[in-house]
Design a protein around this motif. Structure first.
Motif, short mmCIF file in Angstrom:
data_model
loop_
_atom_site.label_atom_id
_atom_site.label_comp_id
_atom_site.label_asym_id
_atom_site.label_seq_id
_atom_site.Cartn_x
_atom_site.Cartn_y
_atom_site.Cartn_z
N ALA A 223 35.94 96.98 31.88
CA ALA A 223 35.48 95.64 31.52
C ALA A 223 34.43 95.72 30.42
CB ALA A 223 34.91 94.94 32.76
N SER A 224 33.48 96.69 30.55
CA SER A 224 32.43 96.83 29.52
C SER A 224 33.07 97.19 28.18
CB SER A 224 31.46 97.94 29.87
OG SER A 224 30.90 97.69 31.10
N THR A 225 34.06 98.10 28.22
CA THR A 225 34.71 98.51 26.97
C THR A 225 35.41 97.33 26.32
OG1 THR A 225 35.10 100.61 28.04
CG2 THR A 225 36.27 100.25 25.99
N LEU A 226 36.10 96.52 27.15
CA LEU A 226 36.79 95.35 26.59
C LEU A 226 35.78 94.37 26.01
CD1 LEU A 226 39.55 94.66 29.26
CD2 LEU A 226 39.88 95.36 26.92
N ASN A 227 34.64 94.22 26.72
CA ASN A 227 33.59 93.31 26.22
C ASN A 227 33.07 93.79 24.87
OD1 ASN A 227 33.68 91.49 28.24
ND2 ASN A 227 32.03 92.40 29.43
N GLN A 228 32.84 95.11 24.77
CA GLN A 228 32.34 95.65 23.50
C GLN A 228 33.37 95.43 22.39
OE1 GLN A 228 31.56 99.70 24.46
NE2 GLN A 228 29.82 99.17 25.76
#
Ligand code: ADP
Length: 464
Positions: A223-228
């Motif tokens: 999720a964090s990677t997609l957000n970034q």
């Protein structure tokens, strides 16, 4: 169909299959161990019984008689089969159901030869029986044989019940584990569904929404990677929008001037001088637009990575020498002092035309932003494996707050002055791009009212 293809369903199936395999293995092993142990104790009980019965036999003149008054007593127990044979192999006594002589005779022969044996057989009425045969000894000589038989029905009953219990508990366990597994898989994969929904909503609306991150596990990191990634995409799209808006705005100004000039000129009969002035203004704006479109095309090609570099060993000193004569003329026109040096021989690997464009932009900026009476200089020195080409001026300088932005596209510290001087705010972004594709960088030092120094660092091929 969608459910069958889902990860949670496949996970559950794998889980259930593995569990069924393990339970089967465990069940089969337990069944065989129990069966072995039950048959073993049945055989042990036959052996004990045979010994017990042997003790109640009396042998007289090589004939065996039953001592019914003996401790154990020669009495059959329910479901038990007892056969007693003489030395010649004839049956002396039988208690319980008859058995096939063909089955028993070889065993009796073995017993008379002094060996015990165990065998599974059938009674004449068709019931299964387990037979134990042993010699009857008297003073270390064989005087007969005894056969004890018991039905394995009890063992079979226990095994049947055991198998039924195992099967039932196994089925219940697999059923519960399947439901539990599906529930767990759904719980674990719920964030993925949420992420999918958010990602869909983001795709349909705007890139400012973010996926909620609840944990630091694999899914949390995804999720964090997609957000970034969305953050970067959002910034890139914003830049793109800004770029388009700026480009349209920049092109609208000269177009408005051209339109106004031509409309005004055509409104009524003008003098030749007026027409000349109008045409000069139109020509100036057209040149400005044309130069800007060239720069925009250059940047668009650079962004698309379609730019072709003709790499060769380039003598930077030679380029600076060539540019110096044009710049010296400009400086003279504007009343600026121009110094060259120190100028070491610098050779870098690069594209001659692009490098010329880079230094020409910096030198033109120095001329543009240095008022009459000021001075500017250019120098080239080598520092270890790097060449440093510095363009210095005593011009207007750049405010501190503007410094981080001057390499951005369309950024101009002083809009009015730059536009009046023909600048669109694209020159330094082009310079920075050229420096970067050559493996270098540009640094700037500036003070308002004192001047600026732009230093270009490029990897050196050789310096003499
Ligand atoms: P422009 O076409 O406006 O010169 P550039 O990208 O070359 O665009 O420069 C961006 C801005 O940086 C300029 O508008 C100007 O404010 C500032 N700048 C660039 N070079 C100098 C300099 N030598 N002295 C002072 N300001 C400068």
């Amino acid at each position: 169909m969608r459910f069958i293809r889902s990860i949670k369903f496949r996970l559950t199936i794998w889980y259930v299959v593995a569990l069924v395999g393990l339970l089967l293995l465990f069940g089969i092993m337990a069944y065989f161990m129990l069966s072995r142990s039950l048959y073993q104790s049945l055989d042990d009980s036959l052996e004990t019984r045979a010994t017990q019965l042997q003790n109640s036999l009396q042998v007289n003149d090589n004939t065996i008689i039953f001592d019914n008054d003996g401790e154990a007593g020669f009495e059959g127990q329910p479901g038990e089969l007892i056969l007693l044979y003489g030395t010649d192999g004839t049956m002396l006594q039988r208690l319980g159901p008859a058995v096939d002589a063909d089955d028993v005779d070889p065993l009796v022969d073995q017993a008379l030869a002094g060996r015990t044996s165990l065998v599974a057989s059938e009674t004449a009425d068709g019931n299964r029986v387990r037979l134990y045969t042993a010699p009857v000894n008297e003073d270390s000589s064989v005087v007969g044989a005894i056969v004890v038989g018991r039905s394995p029905a009890g063992v079979k009953d226990v095994l049947r019940t055991f198998a039924a219990v195992l099967g039932f508990t196994g089925l219940v366990t697999v059923g519960l584990a399947g439901i539990g597994g599906l529930f767990m898989a759904s719980r674990v994969l719920k964030p993925v569904d949420r992420m999918t929904q958010t990602a869909q909503a983001i795709g349909e609306s705007d890139l400012s929404r973010r996926i909620e991150v609840h944990s630091d596990d694999e899914l949390g990191r995804l999720a964090s990677t997609l957000n970034q990634m969305m953050e970067r995409l959002g910034r890139a799209m914003d830049r793109q929008r800004q770029f388009t808006a700026d480009a349209s705005h920049e092109l609208r100004t000269p177009l408005s001037i051209i339109e106004a000039e031509s409309t005004l000129a055509l409104r009524k009969e003008r003098t030749e001088d007026d027409y000349r002035k109008s045409l000069e203004s139109i020509s100036q704006e057209t040149a400005y637009m044309s130069a800007m479109i060239d720069k925009l095309l250059f940047l668009a090609r650079a962004d698309a990575g379609k730019e072709q570099l003709n790499l060769e060993e380039v003598d930077v000193t030679e380029i600076l020498d060539q540019l110096a004569s044009d710049i010296a003329a400009l400086c003279q026109e504007k009343g600026l002092q121009f110094h060259i040096g120190p100028l070491e021989k610098i050779v870098v690997r690069g594209d001659r035309i692009r490098l010329k464009q880079l230094f020409s932009n910096l030198l033109e900026n120095a001329v543009r932003y240095t008022p009459r009476g000021g001075s500017m200089s250019v120098s080239a020195v080598s520092q270890g494996k790097t060449a440093m080409i510095a363009v210095k001026d005593t011009g207007v300088g750049i405010p501190k707050e503007a410094l981080p932005h001057i390499f951005e596209r369309f950024y101009r510290a002083d809009k009015a002055r730059s536009r009046a001087d023909g600048g669109a705010g694209l020159g330094l972004s082009i310079c920075q791009h050229i420096a970067e594709v050559h493996g270098g960088r540009i640094e700037v030092e500036s003070r308002v009212g004192e001047g600026s120094t732009f230093s270009v660092f490029l990897p050196l091929v050789q310096s003499i």
